[in-house]
Structures are given as C-alpha cells and as structure tokens.
Design a protein around this motif. Structure first.
Motif, PDB file in Angstrom:
ATOM      1  N   GLU A 293      53.220  42.260  57.135  1.00 13.77           N
ATOM      2  CA  GLU A 293      51.985  42.625  57.832  1.00 13.77           C
ATOM      3  C   GLU A 293      51.474  43.974  57.343  1.00 13.77           C
ATOM      4  OE1 GLU A 293      48.706  42.711  60.424  1.00 13.77           O
ATOM      5  OE2 GLU A 293      49.909  41.108  59.527  1.00 13.77           O
ATOM      6  N   SER A 294      52.374  44.905  57.067  1.00 12.76           N
ATOM      7  CA  SER A 294      51.968  46.204  56.514  1.00 12.76           C
ATOM      8  C   SER A 294      51.341  46.026  55.135  1.00 12.76           C
ATOM      9  CB  SER A 294      53.177  47.141  56.422  1.00 12.76           C
ATOM     10  OG  SER A 294      53.734  47.384  57.695  1.00 12.76           O
ATOM     11  N   VAL A 295      51.906  45.110  54.340  1.00 13.50           N
ATOM     12  CA  VAL A 295      51.348  44.828  53.015  1.00 13.50           C
ATOM     13  C   VAL A 295      49.953  44.230  53.143  1.00 13.50           C
ATOM     14  CG1 VAL A 295      51.591  43.380  50.959  1.00 13.50           C
ATOM     15  CG2 VAL A 295      53.575  44.588  51.877  1.00 13.50           C
ATOM     16  N   ARG A 296      49.783  43.312  54.082  1.00 14.25           N
ATOM     17  CA  ARG A 296      48.456  42.696  54.273  1.00 14.25           C
ATOM     18  C   ARG A 296      47.409  43.752  54.615  1.00 14.25           C
ATOM     19  NH1 ARG A 296      45.017  41.523  58.013  1.00 14.25           N
ATOM     20  NH2 ARG A 296      46.364  42.350  59.670  1.00 14.25           N
ATOM     21  N   VAL A 297      47.731  44.610  55.559  1.00 15.87           N
ATOM     22  CA  VAL A 297      46.790  45.663  55.965  1.00 15.87           C
ATOM     23  C   VAL A 297      46.493  46.594  54.790  1.00 15.87           C
ATOM     24  CG1 VAL A 297      46.487  47.662  57.484  1.00 15.87           C
ATOM     25  CG2 VAL A 297      47.475  45.533  58.385  1.00 15.87           C
ATOM     26  N   TYR A 298      47.535  46.942  54.043  1.00 16.05           N
ATOM     27  CA  TYR A 298      47.362  47.819  52.882  1.00 16.05           C
ATOM     28  C   TYR A 298      46.441  47.186  51.844  1.00 16.05           C
ATOM     29  CZ  TYR A 298      48.642  49.996  48.408  1.00 16.05           C
ATOM     30  OH  TYR A 298      48.607  50.586  47.173  1.00 16.05           O
ATOM     31  N   HIS A 299      46.691  45.907  51.511  1.00 17.12           N
ATOM     32  CA  HIS A 299      45.853  45.233  50.527  1.00 17.12           C
ATOM     33  C   HIS A 299      44.401  45.178  50.974  1.00 17.12           C
ATOM     34  CE1 HIS A 299      49.352  42.827  48.470  1.00 17.12           C
ATOM     35  NE2 HIS A 299      49.387  44.116  48.210  1.00 17.12           N
ATOM     36  N   GLU A 300      44.184  44.881  52.243  1.00 18.35           N
ATOM     37  CA  GLU A 300      42.814  44.732  52.731  1.00 18.35           C
ATOM     38  C   GLU A 300      42.083  46.067  52.833  1.00 18.35           C
ATOM     39  OE1 GLU A 300      42.969  42.441  56.315  1.00 18.35           O
ATOM     40  OE2 GLU A 300      43.529  40.589  55.258  1.00 18.35           O
ATOM     41  N   SER A 301      42.804  47.168  52.768  1.00 22.63           N
ATOM     42  CA  SER A 301      42.176  48.490  52.837  1.00 22.63           C
ATOM     43  C   SER A 301      41.902  49.086  51.455  1.00 22.63           C
ATOM     44  CB  SER A 301      43.076  49.454  53.617  1.00 22.63           C
ATOM     45  OG  SER A 301      44.258  49.769  52.867  1.00 22.63           O
ATOM     46  N   LEU A 302      42.305  48.409  50.397  1.00 21.27           N
ATOM     47  CA  LEU A 302      42.143  48.953  49.053  1.00 21.27           C
ATOM     48  C   LEU A 302      40.660  49.092  48.692  1.00 21.27           C
ATOM     49  CD1 LEU A 302      44.901  46.925  47.160  1.00 21.27           C
ATOM     50  CD2 LEU A 302      44.946  49.381  47.670  1.00 21.27           C
ATOM     51  N   PRO A 303      40.254  50.216  48.139  1.00 21.90           N
ATOM     52  CA  PRO A 303      38.841  50.385  47.768  1.00 21.90           C
ATOM     53  C   PRO A 303      38.389  49.429  46.671  1.00 21.90           C
ATOM     54  CG  PRO A 303      40.172  52.212  46.938  1.00 21.90           C
ATOM     55  CD  PRO A 303      41.048  51.419  47.865  1.00 21.90           C
ATOM     56  N   ASP A 304      39.326  48.953  45.852  1.00 20.32           N
ATOM     57  CA  ASP A 304      38.969  48.028  44.772  1.00 20.32           C
ATOM     58  C   ASP A 304      39.367  46.594  45.101  1.00 20.32           C
ATOM     59  OD1 ASP A 304      41.684  48.408  44.633  1.00 20.32           O
ATOM     60  OD2 ASP A 304      41.689  49.312  42.630  1.00 20.32           O
ATOM     61  N   LEU A 305      39.394  46.260  46.389  1.00 18.20           N
ATOM     62  CA  LEU A 305      39.815  44.917  46.809  1.00 18.20           C
ATOM     63  C   LEU A 305      38.919  43.842  46.204  1.00 18.20           C
ATOM     64  CD1 LEU A 305      41.559  42.982  48.479  1.00 18.20           C
ATOM     65  CD2 LEU A 305      40.025  43.405  50.426  1.00 18.20           C
ATOM     66  N   ALA A 306      37.610  44.043  46.218  1.00 19.30           N
ATOM     67  CA  ALA A 306      36.701  43.019  45.693  1.00 19.30           C
ATOM     68  C   ALA A 306      36.980  42.744  44.218  1.00 19.30           C
ATOM     69  CB  ALA A 306      35.252  43.457  45.891  1.00 19.30           C
ATOM     70  N   GLU A 307      37.246  43.787  43.452  1.00 24.36           N
ATOM     71  CA  GLU A 307      37.577  43.599  42.041  1.00 24.36           C
ATOM     72  C   GLU A 307      38.897  42.858  41.893  1.00 24.36           C
ATOM     73  OE1 GLU A 307      38.400  46.292  38.000  1.00 24.36           O
ATOM     74  OE2 GLU A 307      37.807  47.253  39.887  1.00 24.36           O
ATOM     75  N   ALA A 308      39.876  43.214  42.713  1.00 25.09           N
ATOM     76  CA  ALA A 308      41.183  42.553  42.661  1.00 25.09           C
ATOM     77  C   ALA A 308      41.058  41.075  43.031  1.00 25.09           C
ATOM     78  CB  ALA A 308      42.167  43.256  43.596  1.00 25.09           C
ATOM     79  N   GLN A 309      40.204  40.770  43.993  1.00 30.29           N
ATOM     80  CA  GLN A 309      40.005  39.369  44.375  1.00 30.29           C
ATOM     81  C   GLN A 309      39.313  38.581  43.261  1.00 30.29           C
ATOM     82  OE1 GLN A 309      37.912  40.074  48.078  1.00 30.29           O
ATOM     83  NE2 GLN A 309      39.678  39.343  49.269  1.00 30.29           N
ATOM     84  N   HIS A 310      38.407  39.229  42.540  1.00 34.30           N
ATOM     85  CA  HIS A 310      37.759  38.557  41.405  1.00 34.30           C
ATOM     86  C   HIS A 310      38.790  38.219  40.326  1.00 34.30           C
ATOM     87  CE1 HIS A 310      34.691  37.513  38.472  1.00 34.30           C
ATOM     88  NE2 HIS A 310      35.277  38.326  37.607  1.00 34.30           N
ATOM     89  N   VAL A 311      39.675  39.157  40.033  1.00 34.99           N
ATOM     90  CA  VAL A 311      40.736  38.923  39.053  1.00 34.99           C
ATOM     91  C   VAL A 311      41.657  37.815  39.546  1.00 34.99           C
ATOM     92  CG1 VAL A 311      42.752  39.966  37.935  1.00 34.99           C
ATOM     93  CG2 VAL A 311      40.615  41.258  38.124  1.00 34.99           C
ATOM     94  N   TRP A 312      41.977  37.831  40.826  1.00 30.93           N
ATOM     95  CA  TRP A 312      42.811  36.786  41.446  1.00 30.93           C
ATOM     96  C   TRP A 312      42.203  35.404  41.188  1.00 30.93           C
ATOM     97  CZ3 TRP A 312      42.962  32.766  44.832  1.00 30.93           C
ATOM     98  CH2 TRP A 312      44.163  32.477  45.492  1.00 30.93           C
ATOM     99  N   SER A 313      40.901  35.283  41.403  1.00 32.30           N
ATOM    100  CA  SER A 313      40.213  33.998  41.211  1.00 32.30           C
ATOM    101  C   SER A 313      40.251  33.558  39.748  1.00 32.30           C
ATOM    102  CB  SER A 313      38.761  34.102  41.682  1.00 32.30           C
ATOM    103  OG  SER A 313      38.693  34.348  43.075  1.00 32.30           O
ATOM    104  N   GLU A 314      40.124  34.517  38.837  1.00 32.24           N
ATOM    105  CA  GLU A 314      40.212  34.174  37.419  1.00 32.24           C
ATOM    106  C   GLU A 314      41.602  33.652  37.070  1.00 32.24           C
ATOM    107  OE1 GLU A 314      39.048  37.816  35.471  1.00 32.24           O
ATOM    108  OE2 GLU A 314      37.025  37.035  35.112  1.00 32.24           O
ATOM    109  N   ALA A 315      42.630  34.274  37.620  1.00 34.13           N
ATOM    110  CA  ALA A 315      44.000  33.816  37.373  1.00 34.13           C
ATOM    111  C   ALA A 315      44.233  32.441  37.994  1.00 34.13           C
ATOM    112  CB  ALA A 315      45.003  34.834  37.917  1.00 34.13           C
ATOM    113  N   LEU A 316      43.627  32.183  39.137  1.00 32.88           N
ATOM    114  CA  LEU A 316      43.767  30.874  39.784  1.00 32.88           C
ATOM    115  C   LEU A 316      43.305  29.752  38.854  1.00 32.88           C
ATOM    116  CD1 LEU A 316      44.435  29.496  42.612  1.00 32.88           C
ATOM    117  CD2 LEU A 316      41.958  29.500  42.972  1.00 32.88           C
ATOM    118  N   ASP A 317      42.285  30.009  38.057  1.00 33.13           N
ATOM    119  CA  ASP A 317      41.769  28.977  37.152  1.00 33.13           C
ATOM    120  C   ASP A 317      42.790  28.562  36.104  1.00 33.13           C
ATOM    121  OD1 ASP A 317      39.331  28.595  38.371  1.00 33.13           O
ATOM    122  OD2 ASP A 317      38.292  30.099  37.171  1.00 33.13           O
TER     123      ASP A 317
END
Length: 340
Positions: A293-317
């Motif tokens: 739960e601490s990791v989840r909160v930490y990830h969601e507070s990252l200033p570059d979360l949107a960029e990280a999620q975009h990279v995540w989606s590219e890796a999903l492909d």
C-alpha cells in the motif's frame, strides 16, 4: 488423478525446458482438453542423471494426492504414466525408464518467459514488471497487487496443510491479465512444516524462506521505468542462494528509496525475516500488504507518473508479439482492460 496411457495424448508443441523438466503441449484425443506433458530433462535421462528428478516427481504426485487437489491456485495434475521407456512416443532414443506426468494447461502467460528466449531478444521479464513490480495501470476491479495476495493465499493453504512451498519464482507463475488470476505450475519444492529441510544451511528452511522469496522476486526498491528497456529483463533472476546475504542486499538497496513510508515498511519486513520472527502467517501478510500500500501511494504521487504510465503501455504491447502466442493467451481480450 490416475495412471494414464500416454498414447491418449497428441503432442502439439514444445513449451520449454528447464534444469529439471521438459514441458510439451498436447491434446487429449478423447476429450479435446489441452494439457502439458512433463518429463525429466532429456539430457539428464540419457546420462542417467535423472534419479533425483524422478524422486521429485514422485514427491509431487504424493503431495498432490494428499492435499494438492484441494488447493486452489495451482495447476491440477491429471495423471501420470508408469515408469518406463517412452522413446517411441517422444521420437527420441534416450534408452532409459522415467515417468511422465500430465497437468492441465495454465491460462495466461508466465510472469517470466523461458530463459533461452532472452537470447533471441524476447523481453521475458515484461510480465513480472508490468503486473507485480509496477502495476501502474490496472484492469477494472483488479486490486493493484492481486498477484501478491494470490501467492499468499496459495502458500497459506499449503502451510495450513502442513507444507511449505518454495521456489515461487515468477517463472513458475502464470497470470491471465483478463481474469486477474494466477496459476502455480511447479509445486516440486515442498518442505514439511514439522520436518524442515536441512540443506547445509546453519538454519533449516522454514516459512521465512518463502517470505524472503516474496521480497526478492515481487518487491523492488527501483522506481517505475521511464524507458521501455526497464521492462525487458527479469528482476531477481537468480534463485535465493544465501539467506543473510540476500537480506543484506535488500536492506542496502531500500535505503535509497526516496519515500519514507516505503523504506519503513521494507525495513520492518527485512528485520522480521532476518530474525525468523514471524510467529503467524497473517503477521507477514499484514506487513507485506502495508508495504505494498505504501508503494501504491508512492507511485501515484510521482511527478512523472503520466510519463511512466505511457512507457508502461508501450511495454504492454510487447505481449502482442508472436512469442507469447504459444500460451493460452489472447492479447485482444486479455489486454483489453488495460487502458487509461
């Protein structure tokens, strides 16, 4: 589970070969069911070095008959052959007797693909990173760390039945993204709770060795990747080799995590495991879920979360590539829910 005639099954492909077993896909000629045929690794058979593997097979079948058929989250075993020469069936010339056992095929993909595929450029660690270490995008109604919770559920069932299941590495875990369910495909590394294995260690193995595996393979002090290459290779690929040394490495690495809550939660887990201090399974579950739960909160507070999620989606492909089609996995439907 029953003794079966192996000629009932038509081999359809090779799924992989590890240090101990070779796995082939097959179809039941009578029912059409898709199954996996597992036998000792052929080179080990030809060199008459498969005695220990055969003993492990017998152990798996014994424990499955005793308790395994009641445990959810593991791949059901359908049956087994007599110990004999199966050269004619497999089309080889090994010349020695061995047993084959048959299991249902697991749905989804392994969290870590076959090691050999890594050398052909396959990003075999992508499942582990996407779905366990950095679940930055989730399908609807999937908890952020559902794989961890299911691994705990499987282990607790074995624990309550008098066993400890080890070697819970991502290679042995299949995950179906659409349903969010896992399947454990290898239950060979079993230790009786009341007769823990003494394998030359100063302290015999116990449930804390499983706890250590959960930290080694399913937690990380690293931040979500900002480039797709961060999703390619498995994390913690090598098996646990030294209890104290693994914990020392983790303690040092988690000091670099910039989030204090994550640091504190990791420190608690590491200290308790080092002392073999958990007296109840639910205590470890509580501390691990607090960490997650601490990791989840930490990830969601990252200033570059949107960029990280975009990279995540590219890796999903990457999971749409041909390599993953050998499994019971359909990217069109299994990945459809993972959109922002």
């Amino acid at each position: 589970m029953e003794q079966i005639d192996i000629n009932r099954y038509e081999i359809t492909g090779m799924l992989g070969s590890g240090a101990d077993y070779e796995a082939r896909s097959a179809v039941d000629r009578e029912t059409g069911a898709q199954v996996v045929l597992k036998r000792p690794e052929p080179q080990m058979i030809s060199r008459r070095m498969h005695t220990n593997i055969e003993a492990r097979t017998d152990r798996v079948l014994q424990v499955y008959e005793e308790v395994g058929h009641r445990i959810s989250g593991i791949v059901p075993i359908v049956g087994y052959t007599e110990r004999g020469n199966h050269d004619a069936y497999f089309g080889d010339d090994l010349g020695h007797d061995y047993r084959v056992f048959v299991a249902e095929r697991a749905f989804g993909i392994p969290l870590v693909g076959e090691i050999k595929a890594r050398f052909t450029g396959v990003p075999i660690g992508v499942g582990q990173h996407l779905f366990t270490l950095f679940p930055l995008i989730r399908a609807a109604n999937h908890p952020p760390f559902t794989i961890h919770e299911q691994l705990l559920d499987v282990e607790e069932q074995f624990f309550n039945a008098g066993y400890i299941l080890l070697d819970m590495r991502p290679q042995n875990i299949f995950y179906q993204p659409d349903s969010g369910r896992i399947s454990v495909i290898d239950c060979g590394a079993l230790v009786e709770r009341d007769r823990s294995a003494n394998t030359g260690r100063r302290v015999p193995q116990d449930i804390h060795d499983f706890y250590l595996e959960m930290l080694k393979f399913y937690t990380t002090p690293q931040s979500p990747p900002l480039q797709t290459r961060g999703y390619r290779d498995p994390y913690g690929l090598r098996p646990v080799t030294h209890f104290e040394r693994e914990l020392d490495d983790m303690a040092r690495q988690f000091k670099a995590v910039p989030d204090e809550a994550v640091q504190d939660a990791a420190r608690t887990l590491i200290a308790q495991i080092r002392q073999r201090g958990y007296t109840a399974f639910e205590d470890f579950r509580r501390d691990l879920l607090t960490y997650l739960e601490s990791v989840r909160v930490y990830h969601e507070s990252l200033p570059d979360l949107a960029e990280a999620q975009h990279v995540w989606s590219e890796a999903l492909d990457w999971l749409r590539d041909d390599y993953w089609q050998q499994y019971l996995f359909h990217p069109e439907t299994d990945l459809a829910g993972f959109t922002r």
